[in-house]
Design a protein around this motif. Structure first.
Motif, PDB file in Angstrom:
ATOM      1  N   GLU A  50      50.090 -11.627  -8.410  1.00 29.37           N
ATOM      2  CA  GLU A  50      48.808 -10.911  -8.427  1.00 29.37           C
ATOM      3  C   GLU A  50      47.709 -11.730  -7.742  1.00 29.37           C
ATOM      4  N   ARG A  51      47.674 -13.023  -8.033  1.00 29.64           N
ATOM      5  CA  ARG A  51      46.638 -13.890  -7.449  1.00 29.64           C
ATOM      6  C   ARG A  51      46.779 -13.984  -5.927  1.00 29.64           C
ATOM      7  N   ILE A  52      48.003 -14.180  -5.462  1.00 27.86           N
ATOM      8  CA  ILE A  52      48.203 -14.393  -4.025  1.00 27.86           C
ATOM      9  C   ILE A  52      48.147 -13.088  -3.241  1.00 27.86           C
ATOM     10  N   ALA A  53      48.745 -12.020  -3.753  1.00 31.19           N
ATOM     11  CA  ALA A  53      48.779 -10.753  -3.018  1.00 31.19           C
ATOM     12  C   ALA A  53      47.387 -10.146  -2.842  1.00 31.19           C
ATOM     13  N   GLY A  54      46.449 -10.486  -3.702  1.00 27.92           N
ATOM     14  CA  GLY A  54      45.095  -9.951  -3.588  1.00 27.92           C
ATOM     15  C   GLY A  54      44.150 -10.797  -2.765  1.00 27.92           C
ATOM     16  N   ARG A  55      44.651 -11.877  -2.206  1.00 25.18           N
ATOM     17  CA  ARG A  55      43.824 -12.834  -1.473  1.00 25.18           C
ATOM     18  C   ARG A  55      43.422 -12.295  -0.099  1.00 25.18           C
ATOM     19  N   MET A  56      42.159 -12.533   0.273  1.00 28.30           N
ATOM     20  CA  MET A  56      41.635 -12.182   1.603  1.00 28.30           C
ATOM     21  C   MET A  56      40.895 -13.407   2.140  1.00 28.30           C
ATOM     22  N   ILE A  57      40.955 -13.594   3.455  1.00 24.81           N
ATOM     23  CA  ILE A  57      40.382 -14.805   4.056  1.00 24.81           C
ATOM     24  C   ILE A  57      39.490 -14.444   5.236  1.00 24.81           C
ATOM     25  N   HIS A  58      38.341 -15.119   5.330  1.00 25.61           N
ATOM     26  CA  HIS A  58      37.525 -15.069   6.540  1.00 25.61           C
ATOM     27  C   HIS A  58      38.039 -16.211   7.407  1.00 25.61           C
ATOM     28  N   GLN A  59      38.720 -15.843   8.468  1.00 33.15           N
ATOM     29  CA  GLN A  59      39.508 -16.828   9.209  1.00 33.15           C
ATOM     30  C   GLN A  59      38.681 -17.974   9.782  1.00 33.15           C
ATOM     31  N   SER A  60      37.540 -17.705  10.399  1.00 34.88           N
ATOM     32  CA  SER A  60      36.814 -18.789  11.069  1.00 34.88           C
ATOM     33  C   SER A  60      36.149 -19.758  10.098  1.00 34.88           C
ATOM     34  N   SER A  61      35.746 -19.301   8.906  1.00 29.22           N
ATOM     35  CA  SER A  61      35.083 -20.201   7.955  1.00 29.22           C
ATOM     36  C   SER A  61      36.020 -20.712   6.869  1.00 29.22           C
ATOM     37  N   GLY A  62      37.108 -19.970   6.617  1.00 31.22           N
ATOM     38  CA  GLY A  62      38.014 -20.335   5.533  1.00 31.22           C
ATOM     39  C   GLY A  62      37.575 -19.791   4.179  1.00 31.22           C
TER      40      GLY A  62
ATOM     41  N   GLU B 295      51.980 -30.560 -11.536  1.00 30.16           N
ATOM     42  CA  GLU B 295      52.641 -29.261 -11.608  1.00 30.16           C
ATOM     43  C   GLU B 295      51.645 -28.271 -12.206  1.00 30.16           C
ATOM     44  N   PHE B 296      51.377 -27.172 -11.493  1.00 24.98           N
ATOM     45  CA  PHE B 296      50.526 -26.115 -12.011  1.00 24.98           C
ATOM     46  C   PHE B 296      51.418 -25.034 -12.601  1.00 24.98           C
ATOM     47  N   LYS B 297      51.371 -24.864 -13.910  1.00 25.64           N
ATOM     48  CA  LYS B 297      52.228 -23.896 -14.583  1.00 25.64           C
ATOM     49  C   LYS B 297      51.527 -22.529 -14.613  1.00 25.64           C
ATOM     50  N   VAL B 298      52.166 -21.539 -13.963  1.00 23.09           N
ATOM     51  CA  VAL B 298      51.635 -20.175 -13.892  1.00 23.09           C
ATOM     52  C   VAL B 298      52.814 -19.212 -13.980  1.00 23.09           C
ATOM     53  N   LYS B 299      52.650 -18.141 -14.724  1.00 22.32           N
ATOM     54  CA  LYS B 299      53.692 -17.117 -14.803  1.00 22.32           C
ATOM     55  C   LYS B 299      53.846 -16.454 -13.439  1.00 22.32           C
ATOM     56  N   ASP B 300      55.084 -16.135 -13.078  1.00 27.71           N
ATOM     57  CA  ASP B 300      55.373 -15.546 -11.767  1.00 27.71           C
ATOM     58  C   ASP B 300      54.530 -14.306 -11.477  1.00 27.71           C
ATOM     59  N   GLU B 301      54.452 -13.384 -12.438  1.00 28.17           N
ATOM     60  CA  GLU B 301      53.727 -12.126 -12.183  1.00 28.17           C
ATOM     61  C   GLU B 301      52.236 -12.367 -11.937  1.00 28.17           C
ATOM     62  N   ILE B 302      51.670 -13.375 -12.583  1.00 29.35           N
ATOM     63  CA  ILE B 302      50.257 -13.721 -12.364  1.00 29.35           C
ATOM     64  C   ILE B 302      50.089 -14.345 -10.985  1.00 29.35           C
ATOM     65  N   LEU B 303      51.025 -15.180 -10.611  1.00 24.55           N
ATOM     66  CA  LEU B 303      50.983 -15.809  -9.286  1.00 24.55           C
ATOM     67  C   LEU B 303      51.030 -14.753  -8.181  1.00 24.55           C
TER      68      LEU B 303
ATOM     69  N   GLU C 119      40.803  -9.311  -4.160  1.00 24.85           N
ATOM     70  CA  GLU C 119      40.572  -7.897  -4.454  1.00 24.85           C
ATOM     71  C   GLU C 119      40.060  -7.669  -5.870  1.00 24.85           C
ATOM     72  N   VAL C 120      40.527  -8.456  -6.837  1.00 29.99           N
ATOM     73  CA  VAL C 120      40.156  -8.268  -8.236  1.00 29.99           C
ATOM     74  C   VAL C 120      39.163  -9.333  -8.710  1.00 29.99           C
ATOM     75  N   PHE C 121      39.456 -10.607  -8.455  1.00 30.11           N
ATOM     76  CA  PHE C 121      38.714 -11.710  -9.055  1.00 30.11           C
ATOM     77  C   PHE C 121      37.440 -12.108  -8.316  1.00 30.11           C
TER      78      PHE C 121
END
Length: 192
Positions: A100-112, A90-98, A117-119
Motif C-alpha cells: 500500500e505504501r509503495i504502490a501509492g507513491r508519486m514523485i516529482h522527478q526533478s526535485s525528488g 531491519e525495518f519490520k513492516v507487514k507485506d500488505e502495508i508495504l 495517494e492516501v498519506f
C-alpha cells in the motif's frame, strides 16, 4: 549533518539505467521486469561508490545487500578496507502495508519531492504542489511487481536477518509506528 553519505541501491541502479550504455540498458530492462540485478553487477557498483570521497567519513546503504552472497562480498570488501560493517537496521513492516505504501507513491522527478495517494496527496491529482509540473509513478511501483519483489525478499533477503543477528550488529525497528517514533528508535540505537 553527520558527514555520513547515504547510498541508495535502488537510486544508484536507476541512475545507471538512464545511462546510454550497454550496462544502462541491461539494468533498465531488469528493473522494468521487476527482477533483481545480478550480484556481481550490484557489488561492482557498490564498491565503486564506496571508494568515492563522499563515503570517506562513513556511509549508509539502503537496499543492499539483498542476499547472503552480497552480504559476504560486502564483508570481504569492507574488512579488506579495515572498515567492518558496524550496524544493520531491519525495518519490520507487514507485506500488505508495504505494498500500500509503495504502490501509492508519486514523485516529482526533478526535485525528488514525494507524495502519496492516501498519506500525503498533492493538492491537485498527479501534480506537484510547488511547480505545477506532472508527478510520475515508477513503473515498478505497482502491486503485481511489488508482490513478486516481496516473494524474492522472503526467499533471498530475509536470511540476512539471522546472518547479521549472529554478528551482533542487527537493529530491528517496528516500522509500523509513526515516522517520528521510527526515527527516535533509530536514533536511540546509534547513540548507544
Amino acid at each position: 549533518s553527520s558527514g555520513i553519505n547515504a547510498e541508495y541501491g535502488g537510486d544508484m541502479l536507476r541512475a545507471i539505467a538512464k545511462e546510454d550504455s550497454p550496462l544502462g540498458k541491461k539494468v533498465a530492462d531488469t528493473l522494468k521486469a521487476g527482477a533483481l540485478v545480478t550480484d556481481s553487477l550490484v557489488i561492482e557498483i557498490i564498491e565503486a561508490n564506496l571508494q568515492s570521497d563522499a563515503c570517506k567519513l562513513g556511509f549508509m546503504l539502503d537496499g543492499f545487500p539483498r542476499n547472503l552472497v552480497q552480504a559476504q562480498k560486502l564483508d570481504e570488501y569492507l574488512e579488506g578496507q579495515d572498515e567492518p560493517l558496524n550496524n544493520v537496521v531491519e525495518f519490520k513492516v507487514k507485506d500488505e502495508i508495504l505494498v500500500e505504501r509503495i504502490a501509492g507513491r508519486m514523485i516529482h522527478q526533478s526535485s525528488g519531492r514525494t507524495y502519496h495517494e492516501v498519506f500525503a496527496p498533492p493538492k491537485v491529482p498527479m501534480t506537484d504542489d510547488v511547480t505545477g509540473e506532472p508527478l510520475m509513478k515508477r513503473p515498478d511501483d505497482n502491486p503485481t511487481i511489488l508482490k513478486r519483489r516481496l516473494d524474492i525478499y522472503h526467499e533471498q533477503t530475509a536470511p540476512l536477518i539471522k546472518f547479521y543477528k549472529e554478528k551482533g550488529i542487527l537493529r530491528s525497528i517496528d516500522a509500523m509506528q509513526s515516522p517520528e517514533k521510527v526515527f527516535d528508535e533509530i536514533s536511540g540505537h546509534f547513540k548507544k
